[in-house]
Design a protein around this motif. Sequence first.
Motif, PDB file in Angstrom:
ATOM      1  N   VAL A   1      47.149  36.670  31.834  1.00 18.29           N
ATOM      2  CA  VAL A   1      47.671  36.122  33.335  1.00 18.29           C
ATOM      3  C   VAL A   1      47.759  37.393  34.236  1.00 18.29           C
ATOM      4  O   VAL A   1      47.082  37.129  35.413  1.00 18.29           O
ATOM      5  N   LEU A   2      47.799  38.584  33.851  1.00 12.84           N
ATOM      6  CA  LEU A   2      47.492  39.893  34.831  1.00 12.84           C
ATOM      7  C   LEU A   2      46.019  39.763  35.181  1.00 12.84           C
ATOM      8  O   LEU A   2      45.578  39.954  36.443  1.00 12.84           O
ATOM      9  N   ILE A   3      45.305  39.774  33.902  1.00 13.34           N
ATOM     10  CA  ILE A   3      43.755  40.267  34.422  1.00 13.34           C
ATOM     11  C   ILE A   3      43.053  38.826  34.887  1.00 13.34           C
ATOM     12  O   ILE A   3      42.486  39.138  36.048  1.00 13.34           O
ATOM     13  N   ALA A   4      43.676  37.541  34.621  1.00 16.73           N
ATOM     14  CA  ALA A   4      42.859  36.403  35.361  1.00 16.73           C
ATOM     15  C   ALA A   4      43.238  36.588  36.951  1.00 16.73           C
ATOM     16  O   ALA A   4      42.453  36.356  37.841  1.00 16.73           O
ATOM     17  N   SER A   5      44.544  36.806  37.263  1.00 12.23           N
ATOM     18  CA  SER A   5      44.940  37.191  38.359  1.00 12.23           C
ATOM     19  C   SER A   5      44.446  38.094  39.423  1.00 12.23           C
ATOM     20  O   SER A   5      43.873  37.640  40.379  1.00 12.23           O
ATOM     21  N   ALA A   6      44.247  39.110  38.769  1.00 15.09           N
ATOM     22  CA  ALA A   6      43.624  40.295  39.508  1.00 15.09           C
ATOM     23  C   ALA A   6      41.977  40.148  39.682  1.00 15.09           C
ATOM     24  O   ALA A   6      41.473  40.060  40.869  1.00 15.09           O
ATOM     25  N   ALA A   7      41.527  39.492  38.603  1.00 12.61           N
ATOM     26  CA  ALA A   7      39.878  39.111  38.712  1.00 12.61           C
ATOM     27  C   ALA A   7      39.877  38.060  39.908  1.00 12.61           C
ATOM     28  O   ALA A   7      39.032  38.324  40.667  1.00 12.61           O
ATOM     29  N   SER A   8      40.755  37.007  39.766  1.00 10.65           N
ATOM     30  CA  SER A   8      40.584  36.008  40.771  1.00 10.65           C
ATOM     31  C   SER A   8      40.776  36.407  42.056  1.00 10.65           C
ATOM     32  O   SER A   8      39.923  35.984  43.069  1.00 10.65           O
ATOM     33  N   MET A   9      41.755  37.091  42.398  1.00 10.18           N
ATOM     34  CA  MET A   9      41.978  37.480  43.738  1.00 10.18           C
ATOM     35  C   MET A   9      41.148  38.681  44.317  1.00 10.18           C
ATOM     36  O   MET A   9      40.540  38.549  45.334  1.00 10.18           O
ATOM     37  N   THR A  10      40.887  39.787  43.589  1.00  7.58           N
ATOM     38  CA  THR A  10      39.773  40.869  44.077  1.00  7.58           C
ATOM     39  C   THR A  10      38.463  40.194  44.067  1.00  7.58           C
ATOM     40  O   THR A  10      37.716  40.632  44.945  1.00  7.58           O
ATOM     41  N   CYS A  11      37.873  39.324  43.196  1.00  5.77           N
ATOM     42  CA  CYS A  11      36.679  38.743  43.408  1.00  5.77           C
ATOM     43  C   CYS A  11      36.435  37.769  44.545  1.00  5.77           C
ATOM     44  O   CYS A  11      35.486  37.782  45.235  1.00  5.77           O
ATOM     45  N   LEU A  12      37.460  36.941  44.708  1.00  7.52           N
ATOM     46  CA  LEU A  12      37.355  35.848  45.742  1.00  7.52           C
ATOM     47  C   LEU A  12      37.224  36.674  46.938  1.00  7.52           C
ATOM     48  O   LEU A  12      36.739  36.277  48.051  1.00  7.52           O
ATOM     49  N   MET A  13      38.312  37.883  47.109  1.00  9.01           N
ATOM     50  CA  MET A  13      38.423  38.226  48.613  1.00  9.01           C
ATOM     51  C   MET A  13      37.526  39.461  48.777  1.00  9.01           C
ATOM     52  O   MET A  13      37.321  40.090  49.636  1.00  9.01           O
ATOM     53  N   ARG A  14      36.711  39.900  47.463  1.00  6.23           N
ATOM     54  CA  ARG A  14      35.833  40.903  47.706  1.00  6.23           C
ATOM     55  C   ARG A  14      36.626  42.150  48.171  1.00  6.23           C
ATOM     56  O   ARG A  14      35.876  42.890  48.997  1.00  6.23           O
ATOM     57  N   ALA A  15      37.651  42.500  47.675  1.00  3.80           N
ATOM     58  CA  ALA A  15      38.398  43.668  48.196  1.00  3.80           C
ATOM     59  C   ALA A  15      39.455  44.176  47.254  1.00  3.80           C
ATOM     60  O   ALA A  15      39.915  43.534  46.195  1.00  3.80           O
ATOM     61  N   THR A  16      39.972  45.327  47.496  1.00  8.89           N
ATOM     62  CA  THR A  16      40.952  45.858  46.787  1.00  8.89           C
ATOM     63  C   THR A  16      42.118  45.164  47.065  1.00  8.89           C
ATOM     64  O   THR A  16      42.633  44.373  47.836  1.00  8.89           O
ATOM     65  N   VAL A  17      43.305  45.346  45.792  1.00  8.85           N
ATOM     66  CA  VAL A  17      44.552  44.891  45.972  1.00  8.85           C
ATOM     67  C   VAL A  17      44.987  45.133  47.282  1.00  8.85           C
ATOM     68  O   VAL A  17      45.832  44.200  47.942  1.00  8.85           O
ATOM     69  N   GLY A  18      45.188  46.525  47.750  1.00  7.97           N
ATOM     70  CA  GLY A  18      45.938  47.099  48.857  1.00  7.97           C
ATOM     71  C   GLY A  18      45.282  46.302  49.951  1.00  7.97           C
ATOM     72  O   GLY A  18      45.887  45.898  51.092  1.00  7.97           O
ATOM     73  N   ASP A  19      43.780  46.234  49.886  1.00  9.31           N
ATOM     74  CA  ASP A  19      43.306  45.667  51.263  1.00  9.31           C
ATOM     75  C   ASP A  19      43.789  43.979  51.454  1.00  9.31           C
ATOM     76  O   ASP A  19      43.946  43.634  52.465  1.00  9.31           O
ATOM     77  N   ILE A  20      43.767  43.355  50.339  1.00  7.97           N
ATOM     78  CA  ILE A  20      44.221  42.049  50.428  1.00  7.97           C
ATOM     79  C   ILE A  20      45.655  41.919  50.901  1.00  7.97           C
ATOM     80  O   ILE A  20      45.779  41.081  51.683  1.00  7.97           O
ATOM     81  N   VAL A  21      46.599  42.560  50.228  1.00  4.83           N
ATOM     82  CA  VAL A  21      47.943  42.729  50.771  1.00  4.83           C
ATOM     83  C   VAL A  21      48.133  43.091  52.329  1.00  4.83           C
ATOM     84  O   VAL A  21      48.808  42.485  53.085  1.00  4.83           O
TER      85      VAL A  21
END
Length: 311
Positions: free
Chosen positions: A188-208
């Motif tokens: 759940v964690l890995i798929a969520s992280a991969a999906s959001m950072t790959c889709l947005m092409r950005a770090t977690v912090g940049d997305i937030v």
Amino acid sequence: MRFLVVGAGALGGYFGGRLLEAGEDVTFLLRPRRAAQLATTGLVIRSPRGDLALPSPPSVQAEQIGGPYDVVIVGCKAYDLADTMKSFAPAVGPDTAILPLLNGMRHLEELARRFGREHVLGGLGMISAVLDDAGAVRHLSDVHGLTYGELDGSRSPRMYALEAALAKARFDGVASDNILQDMWEKWVLIASAASMTCLMRATVGDIVRSGGTDIANGMVDECAAIARHNGFAPRAMAIERAREILTAADSMMTASMFKDIERGAPIEADHIVGDLLRRGEGGKTPSLLRVAYAHLKAYESRRARESRPAS
């Protein structure tokens, strides 16, 4: 116990190196290029938990495997699993335990089909590590955990033997009596992280910081719903941890799949995201996850097209 560690990349190199450091009988199964590199540089680990240099670590290549090992630790990419299974097959005897550290679940089924379910343990590694340009393993955080267990949750003799061996190593080895639950929660964690950072092409912090907290939480919700549909509802602590990691405004975290895209490499789109979607069929239809998966498949399509020789 005799350990065969398949590969000496970031994952295998770190955990295998720590086991060697602890005095365990460890041999690395290497491809020729990595074997030549380690023969020159040795296995080097740079880590906040202590550096390590092992000159000429024991290694073999596939055709040199002379017989079975007690434990085979597998940490390859999912798209390499078929070839990897072929390479270490001579190391699997009647009593060999295979400990895979891949993400997702499909690899358990593939290993069981090839070697028999009785040989397969569940496992997961919690570590952020990379190989640098010189081939050294660079451990990037304080976290270095390896969780393992029998698929049926039993405390078998080989579990006690593994526990004794791993307890001596300088990482956090955890024997689990519910390893499938643990693996689903990491998925759940890995798929969520991969999906959001790959889709947005950005770090977690940049997305937030761009206002994407709802995207992070939505990814966690959709992935958790699929786990629940399969009988592995994530525990409250796991959901809280996933949300904390994926909504941290100062985080520089990206998924390893994002790093692979950035360097034009193959990715584990089907194993980590596609297989999760497949297992959610019949449940609530996810939307964010489907968009992320289409994005990953489009990348694979473009990569395949651009790699074809011109006619």
